[in-house]
Structures are given as C-alpha cells and as structure tokens.
Write a protein that holds these residues in place. Structure first.
Motif, short mmCIF file in Angstrom:
data_model
loop_
_atom_site.label_atom_id
_atom_site.label_comp_id
_atom_site.label_asym_id
_atom_site.label_seq_id
_atom_site.Cartn_x
_atom_site.Cartn_y
_atom_site.Cartn_z
N GLN A 43 -61.72 25.57 -57.14
CA GLN A 43 -61.07 24.47 -57.22
C GLN A 43 -61.95 23.31 -57.76
N THR A 81 -63.64 29.46 -52.19
CA THR A 81 -62.42 28.88 -52.51
C THR A 81 -62.82 27.36 -53.01
N LEU A 82 -63.65 26.43 -52.27
CA LEU A 82 -63.87 25.35 -53.09
C LEU A 82 -64.68 25.29 -54.65
N ARG A 106 -65.40 18.45 -59.73
CA ARG A 106 -64.15 17.61 -59.12
C ARG A 106 -64.43 16.70 -58.22
#
Length: 262
Positions: A66, A62-63, A82
């Motif tokens: 993103q 998931t990280l 990010r």
C-alpha cells in the motif's frame, strides 16, 4: 476499576505486549518504522512493536503493498512514500494552524526557541519549531523524538497521566541518564510530576542537554488527556533561570490557545 488497573491496561497496550487487534499491531509497527536512524531490521521493528517477527513480516508486506512501508532489500524496512507524504501533510496542516500562535509566543518570550511536540507512545515528537533570533541555534529538528522523563514537554505530558500509565511508559522507554541532572528514579519522577501539576508548568534545567534550559506546558485534548506540549528553550549562558521563568504565564496562555487549534 481496581488500583493499578489503568497502569496494567496501559502496559497491555504498550509496545512490549503482543496483544491487540490487527489495526493496533499495524499502528505499532508504523510507529516502530518511524524511529530515527532507519531503515530498521525486521527483528527490531517486531521488538519495538511488541509483536512476533512472523506478524511483523506479514503486516509489513501489506503496508509495503500500500506504499506505507518500504522493503529495502537487505532485511531492513523503512517508511514508504505514501506514509512520508501523509506525515508531511499533517505537519503542514498543523503548522498552518498553530504557526502564527507559536511565532507570537517566540516574540513575546524574548526571541527564544519555541517547540510544539505531540506524544507518540512512550516518547514525543517535534511537530513545529520557531527558531530563536540569537547567534546560536538549537540542535532540535521537526521530526526528532524526545524522551518524556528528561524534557520540559515530556514532564508536562507525564504530569497529566495516571501514575500507573507513567510507570508503564518509563518501564518501556527506560529513564536514561542524559546529564548529571536527569531524574533516573521512578519515585523522584513522581515527586517532580506532582510539583509540575501544582505549579502548572515543567522545567528542564539541563536535564536533557547540558547548557540548555526549557520551560514546558501541556496541551490537552477535549477530554483532558495530554496530547502534547509546547516549550520555550534557551541556553544557560544567555538567559538566567529567573528570566526564563518570567515567560511562564505567556507559555501557559499559549498552550491553552494551541489546544483549541490542533
């Protein structure tokens, strides 16, 4: 609250515990990713975060989607662009706010090296450094981790935590012998922390690195919890102990000022 319950709670929140919400687990995994010498193996990230490998794998996926984590393709994971960008913006923001104050401390403290660090779990991380004006350079760098039991900033932080929380931290992090002067026994550390509270500053007298001596003062948040600390550092062959201790009042005043800036 029963005796030792705050320590037990800290232990439950620690990285060795599998409990916690999804957000808490994700935060611990991000912290594990940020450990130096990455990228890191999945099993190492899971162990540091205190979660099962299957959970670490799912959260990292998931990280990664993103942009906060990066799958390096060899079973290792690193910081995503990010997260790196966010970290750089945070450091820039803090530096803009406290930079002039720390530079003023550096000038008033004989031109010696000044550090600002914040607590991150069972260690601290340098957020700002003002280099000295001497013919030598401290090896520390912004982003470096520092142990709490053997550094002036670390002991200043620990001195303002409940004893149970201190013990939970050293249980997780250990008390590595960095030099012959390092405190490596919990009882001796508690005695040292009592002295730190009484005198209002911490001293690292070649406890973390040979020939390096530092004084540190805690930076508290609005609730009185230690957020981090600042230090003045020198080398023993350039500045004797008594002269370094002469900068304590200025260090303490600066720590109180910094507390209102971050």
């Amino acid at each position: 609250m029963t005796p030792g319950s705050d320590g037990a709670a800290a232990s439950r929140r620690g990285r060795s515990s599998p409990v916690g919400t999804s957000v808490e687990k994700a935060m611990r995994i991000l912290e594990a990713l940020a450990v130096e010498d990455g990228p890191h193996r999945l099993m190492d990230v899971a162990e540091r975060a205190g979660v099962p490998r299957s959970t670490a794998y799912r959260v990292l996926a998931t990280l990664g989607a993103q942009g906060f984590a990066q799958n390096c393709g060899d079973g290792r994971y690193g910081i995503g662009s990010r997260l790196g960008g966010l970290g750089a913006r945070v450091v820039r923001m803090l530096s803009t706010g406290v930079g002039p104050t720390l530079q003023e401390l550096q000038r008033g403290a004989g031109g010696n090296t000044v550090h600002l660090a914040v607590r991150v779990g069972d260690h601290a991380v340098y957020l700002h450094k003002v280099d000295n004006d001497k013919p030598y350079e401290m090896r520390s760098r912004v982003g470096n981790q520092l142990p709490l039991h053997s550094t002036a900033i670390g002991k200043a932080i620990l001195a303002h935590l409940p004893p149970g929380e201190v013990e939970a931290i050293v249980t997780t992090a250990g008390m590595a012998s960095r030099t012959p002067a390092t405190i490596t026994e919990v009882g001796a550390l508690h005695a040292e922390l009592a002295d730190v509270r009484e005198r209002g500053f911490a001293l690292d007298d070649e406890e973390n690195e040979l020939t390096v001596r530092c004084i540190g003062a805690v930076v508290l948040d609005r609730s009185g919890r230690p957020r981090g600390g600042i230090s003045v550092s020198s080398v023993t062959f350039m500045l004797d102990r008594e002269e370094l201790l002469g900068y304590v009042p200025l260090l303490q005043a600066t720590a109180r000022k910094v507390a209102g800036l971050i």
